[in-house]
Scaffold this active site. Sequence first.
Site, PDB file in Angstrom:
ATOM      1  N   ARG A  22       4.349   0.621   4.880  1.00 18.78           N
ATOM      2  CA  ARG A  22       2.906   0.375   4.927  1.00 18.78           C
ATOM      3  C   ARG A  22       2.522  -0.849   4.090  1.00 18.78           C
ATOM      4  O   ARG A  22       1.702  -1.667   4.510  1.00 18.78           O
ATOM      5  CB  ARG A  22       2.128   1.608   4.457  1.00 18.78           C
ATOM      6  N   CYS A 160      -4.676  10.627  -1.029  1.00 14.83           N
ATOM      7  CA  CYS A 160      -3.521  10.770  -1.938  1.00 14.83           C
ATOM      8  C   CYS A 160      -3.691  12.032  -2.769  1.00 14.83           C
ATOM      9  O   CYS A 160      -2.862  12.919  -2.749  1.00 14.83           O
ATOM     10  CB  CYS A 160      -3.410   9.532  -2.805  1.00 14.83           C
ATOM     11  N   ARG A 180      -0.144  13.870  -3.198  1.00 21.22           N
ATOM     12  CA  ARG A 180       1.112  13.672  -2.461  1.00 21.22           C
ATOM     13  C   ARG A 180       1.810  12.371  -2.836  1.00 21.22           C
ATOM     14  O   ARG A 180       3.032  12.250  -2.693  1.00 21.22           O
ATOM     15  CB  ARG A 180       0.856  13.686  -0.943  1.00 21.22           C
ATOM     16  N   ASN A 191      -6.746   8.840 -11.462  1.00 24.11           N
ATOM     17  CA  ASN A 191      -6.639  10.228 -11.008  1.00 24.11           C
ATOM     18  C   ASN A 191      -6.681  11.214 -12.176  1.00 24.11           C
ATOM     19  O   ASN A 191      -7.272  12.286 -12.059  1.00 24.11           O
ATOM     20  CB  ASN A 191      -5.374  10.415 -10.161  1.00 24.11           C
ATOM     21  N   HIS A 221       5.376   6.911  -8.151  1.00 23.73           N
ATOM     22  CA  HIS A 221       6.112   5.646  -8.022  1.00 23.73           C
ATOM     23  C   HIS A 221       5.494   4.487  -8.796  1.00 23.73           C
ATOM     24  O   HIS A 221       4.316   4.505  -9.148  1.00 23.73           O
ATOM     25  CB  HIS A 221       6.235   5.271  -6.532  1.00 23.73           C
ATOM     26  N   ILE A 222       6.352   3.500  -9.012  1.00 22.35           N
ATOM     27  CA  ILE A 222       5.934   2.211  -9.587  1.00 22.35           C
ATOM     28  C   ILE A 222       6.351   1.147  -8.568  1.00 22.35           C
ATOM     29  O   ILE A 222       7.526   1.106  -8.164  1.00 22.35           O
ATOM     30  CB  ILE A 222       6.641   1.963 -10.942  1.00 22.35           C
ATOM     31  N   TYR A 223       5.417   0.305  -8.107  1.00 24.65           N
ATOM     32  CA  TYR A 223       5.763  -0.756  -7.150  1.00 24.65           C
ATOM     33  C   TYR A 223       6.633  -1.808  -7.840  1.00 24.65           C
ATOM     34  O   TYR A 223       6.506  -2.025  -9.047  1.00 24.65           O
ATOM     35  CB  TYR A 223       4.492  -1.406  -6.590  1.00 24.65           C
ATOM     36  N   ALA A 282      -1.122  -2.936  -4.343  1.00 25.22           N
ATOM     37  CA  ALA A 282      -0.495  -3.033  -3.014  1.00 25.22           C
ATOM     38  C   ALA A 282      -1.458  -2.499  -1.950  1.00 25.22           C
ATOM     39  O   ALA A 282      -1.902  -1.363  -2.046  1.00 25.22           O
ATOM     40  CB  ALA A 282       0.795  -2.211  -2.999  1.00 25.22           C
TER      41      ALA A 282
HETATM   42  N1  LIG Z   1      -1.651   0.817  -3.864  1.00 22.82           N
HETATM   43  C1  LIG Z   1      -2.707   1.600  -4.135  1.00 22.82           C
HETATM   44  N2  LIG Z   1      -2.791   2.180  -5.358  1.00 22.82           N
HETATM   45  C2  LIG Z   1      -3.860   2.972  -5.662  1.00 22.82           C
HETATM   46  O1  LIG Z   1      -3.879   3.488  -6.796  1.00 22.82           O
HETATM   47  C3  LIG Z   1      -4.863   3.190  -4.667  1.00 22.82           C
HETATM   48  C4  LIG Z   1      -4.745   2.584  -3.410  1.00 22.82           C
HETATM   49  N3  LIG Z   1      -3.662   1.785  -3.170  1.00 22.82           N
HETATM   50  N4  LIG Z   1      -5.698   2.719  -2.443  1.00 22.82           N
HETATM   51  C5  LIG Z   1      -6.773   3.689  -2.606  1.00 22.82           C
HETATM   52  C6  LIG Z   1      -7.153   3.890  -4.006  1.00 22.82           C
HETATM   53  C7  LIG Z   1      -7.909   2.800  -4.688  1.00 22.82           C
HETATM   54  N5  LIG Z   1      -7.515   2.985  -6.074  1.00 22.82           N
HETATM   55  C8  LIG Z   1      -7.582   1.976  -7.037  1.00 22.82           C
HETATM   56  C9  LIG Z   1      -7.882   0.687  -6.650  1.00 22.82           C
HETATM   57  C10 LIG Z   1      -7.925  -0.336  -7.583  1.00 22.82           C
HETATM   58  C11 LIG Z   1      -7.682  -0.036  -8.918  1.00 22.82           C
HETATM   59  C12 LIG Z   1      -7.770  -1.163  -9.918  1.00 22.82           C
HETATM   60  O2  LIG Z   1      -7.817  -2.318  -9.553  1.00 22.82           O
HETATM   61  N6  LIG Z   1      -7.830  -0.885 -11.184  1.00 22.82           N
HETATM   62  C13 LIG Z   1      -7.850  -1.885 -12.247  1.00 22.82           C
HETATM   63  C14 LIG Z   1      -9.249  -2.301 -12.650  1.00 22.82           C
HETATM   64  C15 LIG Z   1     -10.359  -1.378 -12.269  1.00 22.82           C
HETATM   65  C16 LIG Z   1     -11.748  -1.827 -12.683  1.00 22.82           C
HETATM   66  O3  LIG Z   1     -11.959  -2.949 -13.143  1.00 22.82           O
HETATM   67  O4  LIG Z   1     -12.661  -1.002 -12.514  1.00 22.82           O
HETATM   68  C17 LIG Z   1      -7.125  -1.337 -13.451  1.00 22.82           C
HETATM   69  O5  LIG Z   1      -6.630  -2.170 -14.222  1.00 22.82           O
HETATM   70  O6  LIG Z   1      -7.046  -0.111 -13.614  1.00 22.82           O
HETATM   71  C18 LIG Z   1      -7.398   1.263  -9.307  1.00 22.82           C
HETATM   72  C19 LIG Z   1      -7.348   2.261  -8.361  1.00 22.82           C
HETATM   73  C20 LIG Z   1      -6.582   4.062  -6.203  1.00 22.82           C
HETATM   74  N7  LIG Z   1      -5.984   4.016  -4.898  1.00 22.82           N
HETATM   75  O1  LIG Z   2      -6.255   8.254  -5.616  1.00 17.53           O
HETATM   76  C1  LIG Z   2      -5.278   7.563  -5.284  1.00 17.53           C
HETATM   77  C2  LIG Z   2      -5.225   6.895  -4.081  1.00 17.53           C
HETATM   78  C3  LIG Z   2      -4.113   6.179  -3.768  1.00 17.53           C
HETATM   79  N1  LIG Z   2      -3.070   6.115  -4.623  1.00 17.53           N
HETATM   80  C4  LIG Z   2      -1.890   5.294  -4.235  1.00 17.53           C
HETATM   81  C5  LIG Z   2      -0.609   5.974  -3.948  1.00 17.53           C
HETATM   82  C6  LIG Z   2       0.101   4.966  -3.024  1.00 17.53           C
HETATM   83  O2  LIG Z   2       0.684   3.947  -3.833  1.00 17.53           O
HETATM   84  C7  LIG Z   2      -1.046   4.375  -2.239  1.00 17.53           C
HETATM   85  C8  LIG Z   2      -1.258   5.066  -0.916  1.00 17.53           C
HETATM   86  O3  LIG Z   2      -0.220   4.784  -0.055  1.00 17.53           O
HETATM   87  P1  LIG Z   2       0.382   5.834   0.997  1.00 17.53           P
HETATM   88  O4  LIG Z   2       1.309   4.972   1.812  1.00 17.53           O
HETATM   89  O5  LIG Z   2      -0.750   6.354   1.818  1.00 17.53           O
HETATM   90  O6  LIG Z   2       1.092   6.898   0.225  1.00 17.53           O
HETATM   91  O7  LIG Z   2      -2.189   4.568  -3.060  1.00 17.53           O
HETATM   92  C9  LIG Z   2      -3.107   6.757  -5.834  1.00 17.53           C
HETATM   93  O8  LIG Z   2      -2.171   6.693  -6.655  1.00 17.53           O
HETATM   94  N2  LIG Z   2      -4.224   7.481  -6.130  1.00 17.53           N
END
Ligand SMILES: Nc1nc(=O)c2c([nH]1)NC[C@@H]1CN(c3ccc(C(=O)N[C@@H](CCC(=O)O)C(=O)O)cc3)CN21
Ligand SMILES: O=c1ccn([C@H]2C[C@H](O)[C@@H](COP(=O)(O)O)O2)c(=O)[nH]1
Length: 283
Positions: A22, A160, A180, A191, A221-223, A282
Site C-alpha cells: 500500500r 487501524c 490491527r 492512539n 511497526h516502524i517504517y 507514509a
Molecule cells: N502511515 C500512517 N501512520 C499513521 O499513524 C496514520 C496514517 N498513516 N493514516 C491515518 C492516520 C493519520 N494519523 C496521523 C497522521 C499524521 C500524524 C503527524 O503528522 N503527527 C506529527 C505532528 C502532528 C501535529 O502537528 O499535530 C507528529 O510529530 O506527531 C500523526 C498521526 C494516524 N494515522
Molecule cells: O490511528 C491510526 C491510524 C493509522 N495508523 C497507521 C498504521 C499503518 O502504518 C497505517 C495504515 O496502513 P494499513 O495498510 O491500512 O495498515 O496507518 C496508526 O498507527 N494509527
Amino acid sequence: MRAYLDLCQRIVEQGSWVENSRTGKRCLTVINADLEYNVAANEFPMITTRKSFFKSAIAEFIGYIRGYDNAADFRKLGTKTWDANANLNDVWLNNIFRKGEDDMGRVYGVQGRNWAKPDGGSLDQLQKIVDNLSQGIDDRAEILTFYNPGEFHMGCLRPCMHTHNFSILDGTLYLTSYQRSCDVPLGLNFNQVQVFFFLAIMAQITGLKPGVAYHKIVNAHIYEDQLALMKDVQLKREPLPLPKLIINPDIKSLKDLETWVTMDDFSVEGYQCHDAIQYPFAV
Ligand SMILES: Nc1nc(=O)c2c([nH]1)NC[C@@H]1CN(c3ccc(C(=O)N[C@@H](CCC(=O)O)C(=O)O)cc3)CN21
Ligand SMILES: O=c1ccn([C@H]2C[C@H](O)[C@@H](COP(=O)(O)O)O2)c(=O)[nH]1
C-alpha cells in the site's frame, strides 16, 4: 512512558522486515503488544521522549465521535491528520465512491454513528453505549466497531484502531481497545492519547468512575525511513514523568461533544518533554 519505549526497543531488536504494497515502504514489525493506561490516577500517556501534540489526537477522536467523513471538518476541529489519506493516495483519488476534495468516505466515525443496515436505515452504535452506561448497564456487548469489511471499498483507509469495548465492574468503567496495525513512531503517539481520552470522557458523560484502559495491538511497526531517528535519537532519551489531562467539567453529554466542544476544553498539566522529532509519514 517506559512501556512505549520498551515496545520501540523490542521492534528494533526483534522485529522482522515486512514489505508493504500500500505504501511501497518496508516495515520492521513485531506481532502483539499490550499497553495499559491508568485513567483513574489521571496518568495521561503523552509521549515525553519527543514533543507530542495531544490536541490533534483528541480532535481526531472527537471527529470520529461526531461521525465526520471529511478532512476539512477535522481541520476545523484542529487536526490535519486526515489531509494526506483523503487527498494524496492515488488508489483513493481514483475511487468512484470518493465525493471530491477532502472526502474520506465511509471510515471510522461514519461506521460508529451511521452503520448502514442491510434492511435500510442506520445504526448509531455510540448512542446505544452511552445510553446503557448512563443507566449503569453493561450488557457485555458495549462495543463500538469501525470495522465494516463490506464497505472498505467505500473509504480511504481501513480503520487501524477498529474496536472499543466498554465494561462496568463495581461502578467503575473500563475500556479495551483493539488495533490491527500501528505506526509506532507516529500513530501510537496519538492512539495512546485517544484510548485514554475515550475512557476519561465516556466516564465523565455517563457519571461513572474511570478505571484502566487496555490497548491491544496486533501488527506494530516502524517504517524503514523512520528507523534511524527512532534508534539514534528517541531511544537514547529517558522518559519524563507523565502529565495530567484536564477536561472541562461542563462537558456532560454526548450532545455536548457533538455540538459546542472545542480543543480549548482540554489542557495538560505538568507536561515535560524532550525536543521535537519529525518522523516521515507514509501515505
Ligand atoms: N502511515 C500512517 N501512520 C499513521 O499513524 C496514520 C496514517 N498513516 N493514516 C491515518 C492516520 C493519520 N494519523 C496521523 C497522521 C499524521 C500524524 C503527524 O503528522 N503527527 C506529527 C505532528 C502532528 C501535529 O502537528 O499535530 C507528529 O510529530 O506527531 C500523526 C498521526 C494516524 N494515522
Ligand atoms: O490511528 C491510526 C491510524 C493509522 N495508523 C497507521 C498504521 C499503518 O502504518 C497505517 C495504515 O496502513 P494499513 O495498510 O491500512 O495498515 O496507518 C496508526 O498507527 N494509527
